[in-house]
Design an enzyme around this catalytic site. Sequence first.
Site, PDB file in Angstrom:
ATOM      1  CE  LYS A 274      -4.192  -1.463  -0.142  1.00 36.31           C
ATOM      2  NZ  LYS A 274      -5.379  -0.901  -0.751  1.00 36.31           N
TER       3      LYS A 274
ATOM      4  CG  ASP B  85      -9.416  -2.611   6.545  1.00 38.42           C
ATOM      5  OD1 ASP B  85     -10.308  -2.343   7.348  1.00 38.42           O
ATOM      6  OD2 ASP B  85      -9.589  -3.286   5.520  1.00 38.42           O
TER       7      ASP B  85
HETATM    8  C1  LIG Z   1      -1.852  -6.223   3.188  1.00 42.38           C
HETATM    9  C2  LIG Z   1      -2.970  -6.064   2.248  1.00 42.38           C
HETATM   10  N1  LIG Z   1      -3.204  -7.020   1.352  1.00 42.38           N
HETATM   11  C3  LIG Z   1      -4.205  -6.919   0.463  1.00 42.38           C
HETATM   12  C4  LIG Z   1      -5.047  -5.817   0.486  1.00 42.38           C
HETATM   13  C5  LIG Z   1      -6.172  -5.767  -0.505  1.00 42.38           C
HETATM   14  O1  LIG Z   1      -6.044  -4.703  -1.370  1.00 42.38           O
HETATM   15  P1  LIG Z   1      -7.324  -4.113  -2.121  1.00 42.38           P
HETATM   16  O2  LIG Z   1      -8.199  -3.506  -1.071  1.00 42.38           O
HETATM   17  O3  LIG Z   1      -6.758  -3.163  -3.079  1.00 42.38           O
HETATM   18  O4  LIG Z   1      -8.014  -5.287  -2.734  1.00 42.38           O
HETATM   19  C6  LIG Z   1      -4.846  -4.803   1.408  1.00 42.38           C
HETATM   20  C7  LIG Z   1      -5.734  -3.641   1.475  1.00 42.38           C
HETATM   21  O5  LIG Z   1      -5.655  -2.822   2.357  1.00 42.38           O
HETATM   22  C8  LIG Z   1      -3.765  -4.905   2.308  1.00 42.38           C
HETATM   23  O6  LIG Z   1      -3.493  -3.954   3.199  1.00 42.38           O
END
Ligand SMILES: Cc1ncc(COP(=O)(O)O)c(C=O)c1O
Length: 403
Positions: free
Chosen positions: A75, A123
């Site tokens: 992110k 989150d």
């Molecule tokens: C560690 C991690 N993996 C996967 C995701 C999933 O990403 P997306 O919300 O773009 O699908 C997030 C989203 O915050 C994340 O923080």
Amino acid sequence: MFILNEHAAYRKPLEAADAEVLGVAAARMVEHFLHHREGYKPTPLVSLPELSRHLGIASISIKDEGLRLGLGSFKALGGSYAVIRLVLDEATKRLGRTIDIAELHNEDVRQIAATMTVACATDGNHGRSVAMGAQLVGARSSIFVHSGVSEERIAAIARYGADMIRVDGTYDDSVREAARVAEEKSWITVSDTSWPGYERIPALVMQGYTALLTEALRQMPERPTHVFVQAGVGGIAATVAGHFSVLFGDDRPYFVVVDPSRAACLFESARAGHPVTVEHGESTVMAMLECYEPSLVAWRILSHTADAFMTVEDGDAVNAMRQLADPKGSDPAVVAGESGGVGLAALAKIASSASLRAQIGLGAQSRVFLINTEGATDPKLYQSLVGETPEQVTAKNAQPATM
Ligand SMILES: Cc1ncc(COP(=O)(O)O)c(C=O)c1O
């Protein structure tokens, strides 16, 4: 659960705007920006030969985003990139000439940035990235967190000088509240999810993620045949599937989107054939994936480019964390947070079923690409789930392998 993509748009070309957001020129610009970021270096692409033998495939390459820009997740590439782009756009408008990233720290640009406040819901990881971007450019940030976000994660965002605003309810409630307050106060919402009428900024966030693919393709000896990517609102999954589809057309790898079974908004959207909001039930250990509504842009891209959608259980995600922390034979250890190892959890599930293997053409020649999307972004929780600290796991790579 596993379903094939049967949407009418499946394997049709991306809409022109989406193809541009995730296109070659855009990915080049993202790289150009990154080279101006202090502390930037590509994250490792880790190979797990013993595990791939065990699963009966040719190779597993896992991009370790736990080491990204000191933020612990991929992110770091998205929110901060969008904030920088927005400041440069504003400076370009106000100064009447094109302002490049190289001028980001000039006094006149910083003065403009100081008048801007960016806001988002998170989150944990996206908010950290937006707050970091705001601090870097000298703007203010207000980050909205729902009641499920841990104190450790809130503290990690506040460290970047963000104002933290707590919201009762779920992630989706915090998204709505952030947008409402931002509108009222003329702040700029830098969301990682999109909705009707709000697409440009989330698309920039996704564009920032392309950097990890540019790096990975350089690091790989051969292109992957299969890719499994975990989804919250679908931004990272759509970036991977969309960018690979722009780069490789019909020759792209087989692409599987992976949802937690307790927050399977993309899986259910695929089943319904249109974006759906799923019921909020018990929370999932895959906290970063706990989203109940897909991002509109992400859904649109995935409806064209994903081959299949599947779900994994909380236990599968924790097993994957442990498997990566305590690898087979001479494979290196990887510190994967609760949402980090979910692609591996999905691969393990498919690999153990002869019929699913056959359905997606997974076999002895398959080269699988996964993304460890986060390291131990909540170290206490990591230790309680894995039984070792992140440091203990990392230290294994410095020691000779034991049998
Ligand atoms: C560690 C991690 N993996 C996967 C995701 C999933 O990403 P997306 O919300 O773009 O699908 C997030 C989203 O915050 C994340 O923080």
